[in-house]
Design a protein around this motif. Sequence first.
Motif, short mmCIF file in Angstrom:
data_model
loop_
_atom_site.label_atom_id
_atom_site.label_comp_id
_atom_site.label_asym_id
_atom_site.label_seq_id
_atom_site.Cartn_x
_atom_site.Cartn_y
_atom_site.Cartn_z
N GLY A 162 -0.73 -14.41 9.49
CA GLY A 162 0.31 -13.68 10.22
C GLY A 162 1.69 -13.82 9.61
N ASN A 163 1.88 -14.82 8.76
CA ASN A 163 3.20 -15.04 8.18
C ASN A 163 3.38 -14.34 6.83
N GLU A 164 2.59 -13.28 6.59
CA GLU A 164 2.69 -12.53 5.34
C GLU A 164 2.93 -11.04 5.62
N PRO A 165 4.03 -10.72 6.30
CA PRO A 165 4.24 -9.33 6.70
C PRO A 165 4.38 -8.35 5.53
N VAL A 166 5.01 -8.74 4.45
CA VAL A 166 5.20 -7.84 3.32
C VAL A 166 3.86 -7.57 2.64
N ALA A 167 3.08 -8.61 2.41
CA ALA A 167 1.77 -8.45 1.78
C ALA A 167 0.84 -7.62 2.66
N LYS A 168 0.90 -7.86 3.97
CA LYS A 168 0.05 -7.08 4.90
C LYS A 168 0.44 -5.61 4.88
N SER A 169 1.73 -5.34 4.88
CA SER A 169 2.21 -3.96 4.85
C SER A 169 1.76 -3.26 3.57
N SER A 170 1.86 -3.97 2.46
CA SER A 170 1.44 -3.43 1.17
C SER A 170 -0.06 -3.12 1.15
N ALA A 171 -0.86 -4.04 1.66
CA ALA A 171 -2.31 -3.85 1.69
C ALA A 171 -2.68 -2.71 2.64
N LEU A 172 -2.00 -2.62 3.76
CA LEU A 172 -2.26 -1.54 4.72
C LEU A 172 -1.95 -0.17 4.10
N THR A 173 -0.85 -0.08 3.38
CA THR A 173 -0.49 1.15 2.68
C THR A 173 -1.55 1.50 1.65
N ALA A 174 -2.04 0.49 0.92
CA ALA A 174 -3.08 0.72 -0.08
C ALA A 174 -4.36 1.26 0.57
N VAL A 175 -4.74 0.69 1.70
CA VAL A 175 -5.94 1.15 2.41
C VAL A 175 -5.78 2.62 2.81
N ARG A 176 -4.62 2.99 3.30
CA ARG A 176 -4.38 4.40 3.67
C ARG A 176 -4.48 5.32 2.46
N MET B 158 -5.00 16.36 -16.19
CA MET B 158 -5.51 16.78 -14.89
C MET B 158 -4.46 16.51 -13.79
N PRO B 159 -4.53 17.29 -12.69
CA PRO B 159 -3.55 17.09 -11.61
C PRO B 159 -3.60 15.67 -11.04
N LYS B 160 -2.43 15.10 -10.85
CA LYS B 160 -2.31 13.78 -10.23
C LYS B 160 -2.38 13.98 -8.72
N ASP B 161 -3.60 13.89 -8.18
CA ASP B 161 -3.79 14.07 -6.75
C ASP B 161 -3.86 12.72 -6.06
N ALA B 162 -4.33 12.71 -4.83
CA ALA B 162 -4.36 11.48 -4.03
C ALA B 162 -5.18 10.37 -4.68
N PHE B 163 -6.21 10.74 -5.43
CA PHE B 163 -7.03 9.71 -6.09
C PHE B 163 -6.19 8.98 -7.13
N HIS B 164 -5.51 9.74 -7.98
CA HIS B 164 -4.68 9.12 -9.01
C HIS B 164 -3.53 8.31 -8.40
N VAL B 165 -2.93 8.86 -7.37
CA VAL B 165 -1.82 8.16 -6.71
C VAL B 165 -2.30 6.82 -6.17
N ALA B 166 -3.46 6.79 -5.54
CA ALA B 166 -4.00 5.54 -4.99
C ALA B 166 -4.26 4.52 -6.10
N CYS B 167 -4.87 4.98 -7.19
CA CYS B 167 -5.18 4.07 -8.31
C CYS B 167 -3.91 3.53 -8.96
N LEU B 168 -2.96 4.41 -9.23
CA LEU B 168 -1.71 3.98 -9.87
C LEU B 168 -0.92 3.03 -8.97
N SER B 169 -0.86 3.36 -7.69
CA SER B 169 -0.13 2.54 -6.73
C SER B 169 -0.78 1.15 -6.61
#
Length: 174
Positions: A68-82, A117-128
């Motif tokens: 629970g004391n890792e709010p930045v890491a949790k936020s980052s991982a949650l964004t990655a999952v999305r 090739m177009p940088k779509d959501a797949f590429h964005v997720a991988c690069l991010s």
Amino acid sequence: MFNGVTRLAKGRRALYGDGTEVYGLKLYREGYEIILSLLNEAIVSKDAELMLLAEFFYTAGELSSSDGNEPVAKSSALTAVRKFEEALQALQTVVNPNYSLLHQALSTDKAYRHKGMPKDAFHVACLSDTARVRNGLSRMGLSLEDKRIARKRIELMNAAQDCYSQMQEKTVQK
């Protein structure tokens, strides 16, 4: 994958507990072996969806095992999952014959393309995700095992992008 990440996280915590170092090291090593094995299998598969799912479940496992004391890491991982969820939708779209229309509609500027090739959501997720994992590698005190896992995850995302680009090319050439 989820089991491996959970073991790794529990092992890390137990390593620092009184009288639980041996148990913690055992769990940590088991998790490490499971994770590396699954990441290697995903890379060898040359299946973009399997690779994406391997990283998706690793990240979801990280999120679930975080303190629970890792709010930045949790936020980052949650964004990655999305972003992975969006990338999975892109995988369904790229096999549609009408995908070539999207290819024609998007800018040909290099900033909006990956290997032509177009940088779509797949590429964005991988690069991010690659950037997120690389940033984690810069932390001091990271174990050799954690560095190996991070490097393998970066290799996985690069391989996934290459496979996906090939899928895009095949659809556009039809």
